[in-house]
Design an enzyme around this catalytic site. Structure first.
Site, PDB file in Angstrom:
ATOM      1  N   HIS A 252     -11.007  -2.142   4.241  1.00  0.00           N
ATOM      2  CA  HIS A 252     -10.625  -1.769   5.459  1.00  0.00           C
ATOM      3  C   HIS A 252     -11.627  -1.055   5.524  1.00  0.00           C
ATOM      4  O   HIS A 252     -12.071  -0.151   7.304  1.00  0.00           O
ATOM      5  CB  HIS A 252      -9.932  -1.907   5.647  1.00  0.00           C
ATOM      6  CG  HIS A 252      -8.786  -0.768   5.049  1.00  0.00           C
ATOM      7  ND1 HIS A 252      -8.575  -0.647   3.475  1.00  0.00           N
ATOM      8  CD2 HIS A 252      -8.528   0.767   5.224  1.00  0.00           C
ATOM      9  CE1 HIS A 252      -8.270   0.539   2.786  1.00  0.00           C
ATOM     10  NE2 HIS A 252      -8.011   1.727   3.948  1.00  0.00           N
ATOM     11  N   ASP A 253     -12.078   0.046   4.850  1.00  0.00           N
ATOM     12  CA  ASP A 253     -13.103   1.241   4.887  1.00  0.00           C
ATOM     13  C   ASP A 253     -14.729   1.213   4.660  1.00  0.00           C
ATOM     14  O   ASP A 253     -15.613   1.436   5.101  1.00  0.00           O
ATOM     15  CB  ASP A 253     -12.978   2.415   3.732  1.00  0.00           C
ATOM     16  CG  ASP A 253     -11.302   2.452   3.437  1.00  0.00           C
ATOM     17  OD1 ASP A 253     -10.366   2.696   4.928  1.00  0.00           O
ATOM     18  OD2 ASP A 253     -10.809   2.535   2.624  1.00  0.00           O
TER      19      ASP A 253
ATOM     20  N   GLU B 260      -6.393   3.551  -5.527  1.00  0.00           N
ATOM     21  CA  GLU B 260      -7.733   3.514  -5.582  1.00  0.00           C
ATOM     22  C   GLU B 260      -8.157   5.087  -5.397  1.00  0.00           C
ATOM     23  O   GLU B 260      -8.101   5.647  -5.169  1.00  0.00           O
ATOM     24  CB  GLU B 260      -7.680   3.664  -3.804  1.00  0.00           C
ATOM     25  CG  GLU B 260      -8.720   3.899  -2.928  1.00  0.00           C
ATOM     26  CD  GLU B 260      -8.759   4.556  -1.297  1.00  0.00           C
ATOM     27  OE1 GLU B 260      -9.594   4.021  -0.886  1.00  0.00           O
ATOM     28  OE2 GLU B 260      -8.057   5.425  -0.947  1.00  0.00           O
TER      29      GLU B 260
ATOM     30  N   ASP C 286       0.601  -1.370  -0.002  1.00  0.00           N
ATOM     31  CA  ASP C 286       0.064   0.454  -0.075  1.00  0.00           C
ATOM     32  C   ASP C 286       1.429   1.592  -0.103  1.00  0.00           C
ATOM     33  O   ASP C 286       1.743   1.361   0.753  1.00  0.00           O
ATOM     34  CB  ASP C 286      -1.098  -0.084   1.433  1.00  0.00           C
ATOM     35  CG  ASP C 286      -2.138   0.948   1.513  1.00  0.00           C
ATOM     36  OD1 ASP C 286      -2.128   1.687   0.561  1.00  0.00           O
ATOM     37  OD2 ASP C 286      -3.378   0.381   1.638  1.00  0.00           O
TER      38      ASP C 286
ATOM     39  N   ASP D 102      -2.868   4.582  -2.583  1.00  0.00           N
ATOM     40  CA  ASP D 102      -3.797   4.728  -1.517  1.00  0.00           C
ATOM     41  C   ASP D 102      -4.659   6.821  -2.293  1.00  0.00           C
ATOM     42  O   ASP D 102      -3.695   7.239  -2.469  1.00  0.00           O
ATOM     43  CB  ASP D 102      -3.455   6.112  -0.189  1.00  0.00           C
ATOM     44  CG  ASP D 102      -4.740   5.625   0.776  1.00  0.00           C
ATOM     45  OD1 ASP D 102      -5.577   5.018   1.441  1.00  0.00           O
ATOM     46  OD2 ASP D 102      -4.505   6.825   1.336  1.00  0.00           O
TER      47      ASP D 102
HETATM   48  C1  GLC Z   1      -7.941   5.679   1.776  1.00  0.00           C
HETATM   49  C2  GLC Z   1      -7.656   4.231   2.965  1.00  0.00           C
HETATM   50  C3  GLC Z   1      -8.135   5.630   4.861  1.00  0.00           C
HETATM   51  C4  GLC Z   1      -7.609   6.215   4.451  1.00  0.00           C
HETATM   52  C5  GLC Z   1      -8.371   7.352   3.617  1.00  0.00           C
HETATM   53  C6  GLC Z   1      -6.568   8.153   4.362  1.00  0.00           C
HETATM   54  O1  GLC Z   1      -8.896   5.977   1.494  1.00  0.00           O
HETATM   55  O2  GLC Z   1      -8.655   2.714   2.378  1.00  0.00           O
HETATM   56  O3  GLC Z   1      -7.830   4.144   5.187  1.00  0.00           O
HETATM   57  O4  GLC Z   1      -8.601   6.565   5.868  1.00  0.00           O
HETATM   58  O5  GLC Z   1      -7.354   6.695   2.481  1.00  0.00           O
HETATM   59  O6  GLC Z   1      -5.430   7.583   3.838  1.00  0.00           O
END
Ligand code: GLC
Length: 530
Positions: free
Chosen positions: A325-326, A264, A99, A201
């Protein structure tokens, strides 16, 4: 499989490292724990592991606030542990995806520490600093993803800095070439160590409007929504210049063989497609979150699959995500019966599937007592249902007190409510969700039509979703009942086949032709190959 690449025909498994396996008895998972559980992943049959951040971090956002891009946080182990894990993953024939969190650093990162000291600091322009508005307030109206203003005033220099997430996560200024070069070096650090790619990310956030103009008001905002939705994110993300930044990252990966860049991106399909880049020199896989965000309705999903397939740029490889995880756990959203249908959908659609740890055993949202809340988003915007902790609890390996995760009290509560919702129990039961996942993964490896074949829509009605996958002489029909009543699907004249797999245990080999009776909550894979 030599005519496609590993990230095209393979399946990705996401591990949230705090919650997979604790090896040192501190109640938090670690890299050595993951290594010890690799035989499980091999048994399951996934092809690549993506591990959420394990870099040194104050853990304000559980590792998504990075204080050093080129090391391992002691909570998770050491660089030697990383190398051992990487070696074993590769020895098991799997790939390793890290990641990468380039949009922001931790406020404790030495770059930010240096940046905030003075307005003439050499790293001042590595972050986004602005004078207060004439009334002393923030420079514009942008809202943090976790609620509140996205600007934090810093006494030392009398300016505000921008943070799209927590104030502990200042945004880097990707318009500054020095930032880009530093981040490319971080990528090379891990590529040199043998990682096979990155999930990047919030990649659509990297570039913001040059003039930092106010975002317009969202006329459709409703008070139960997150505060972020009060405005339309017109100027704060998804800017045209981001594609140049992504192409540069991609070029760094191209210095090495066979690496993957995954982005992402939470955007509607038509805007998502731009992230493949011009001449496909952007992300290999801009994450497709449609299944996470859409109503579980056969007609709706059917049209979004077709919309996605049609929108893909020529040569762009599709992908599908069922959990992360979100987001709330899929088995919780759909219930245990449809979780099986969802598994079949994820693993029969055209495109690289990403599976979130624990979804293969049907883990559900775990209640978190108020005093045990960890997620900073829940702390910032409490009680609105944004808490991500319930989907981040320890992997349920067995039915012991600490579910085989740790010998200390885990950082989040473990789920004991259902004696068979764990790996040990489900391994023994051929009708379990886990065994269904294993069978589907096996089938996907055996049948090229499923892993790399063409997608062909099949007309169906009501709760039935049907499509075909075809490759060379192979043709496979997938019929999924997204509802709780039996249906009949009339197959085209002359269509005949044999059941390969049913998610309800119908016998493999059963002959199918004419009218196909499909039970409530049933998913069927039928081989039409003569
Ligand atoms: C992404 C991650 C999330 C995080 C955010 C800020 O969306 O998946 O878990 O809180 O970025 O880094």
């Amino acid at each position: 499989m030599s005519d496609t690449l590993w990230w095209q025909h393979g399946t990705i498994y996401q591990i949230y490292p705090r919650s997979f396996q604790d090896s040192n008895g501190d109640g938090i998972g670690d890299l050595e724990g993951i290594r010890q559980r690799l035989p499980y992943l091999t048994w399951l049959g996934v092809d690549a592991v993506w591990i959420s951040p394990f870099y040194p971090s104050p853990m304000a956002d559980f590792g998504y606030d990075v204080a050093d891009y080129c090391d391992v946080d002691p909570i998770f182990g050491t660089l030697e542990d990383f190398d051992r894990l990487s070696t074993d993953i590769h020895a098991a024939g799997m790939k390793l995806v890290l990641d990468f969190v380039p949009n922001h650093t931790s406020n404790r990162h030495p770059w930010f520490q240096e940046s905030r000291i003075s307005r003439d600091s050499a790293k001042r322009d590595w972050y986004i600093w602005r004078d207060p508005a004439p009334d002393g307030g923030p420079p514009n109206n942008w809202i943090s993803n976790f609620g509140g203003s996205a600007w934090q005033f810093d006494e030392a220099t009398g300016q505000y800095y921008y943070h799209a997430f927590l104030k502990e996560q200042p945004d880097l200024n990707w318009r500054n070439p020095e930032v880009r070069w530093a981040m490319h070096d971080a990528l090379r650090f891990w590529l040199d160590r043998g990682v096979d790619g990155f999930r990047v990310d919030v990649i659509w956030h990297l570039i913001k409007d040059q003039e930092l103009r106010d975002n317009p008001i969202n006329p459709a905002y409703e008070p139960h929504q997150r505060e972020l939705n009060r405005l339309l994110e017109v100027h704060s993300c998804d800017q045209p210049e981001v594609h140049e930044v992504i192409a540069e990252m991609r070029a760094v990966l191209e210095e090495y063989d066979d690496r993957v860049l995954i982005g992402e991106i939470y955007l509607p399909i038509e805007r998502l497609m731009a992230y493949y880049g011009s001449d496909l020199k952007g992300a290999h896989l801009p994450f497709n979150f449609q299944l996470l965000q859409s109503a579980w309705d056969a007609r709706h999903i059917d049209s979004l699959i077709q919309e996605y397939e049609t929108a893909l740029p020529e040569g762009g490889w599709p992908n599908w995500v069922l959990g992360n995880h979100d987001q709330a756990r899929i088995a919780d959203r759909l219930g245990p019966d449809q979780a099986r249908v969802a598994a079949m959908l994820l693993l029969t659609l055209r495109g690289t599937p990403t599976l979130y740890y624990g979804d293969e055993i049907g883990m559900v949202q775990v209640p978190i007592p108020p005093e045990r809340v960890q997620d900073p988003w829940e702390k910032n915007e409490p009680g609105l249902g944004f808490n991500r902790d319930p989907a981040r609890t320890p992997m349920q390996w067995d039915d012991s007190d600490r579910v085989g995760f740790s010998n200390a009290e885990p950082w989040l509560p473990v789920d004991h409510r259902e004696p068979t919702r764990n790996v040990a129990a489900q391994k023994q039961d051929r009708s379990s969700l886990l065994c269904l996942y294993k069978q589907l993964l096996e089938l996907r490896r055996q049948r090229k039509a499923l892993s790399v074949g063409r997608y062909r829509p099949v007309t169906a009605e009501g709760d039935i979703l049907a499509f075909r996958r075809e490759h060379e002489g192979e043709s496979i029909l997938i019929v999924l009942n997204l509802g709780s009543a039996a249906h009949r699907l009339m197959l085209d004249e002359g269509t005949r086949g044999r059941v390969v797999l049913s998610c309800l245990g119908r016998k493999a080999g059963e002959e199918i032709s004419g009218a196909l009776e499909i039970s409530a909550n049933e998913g069927l894979i039928v081989d039409l190959t003569n």
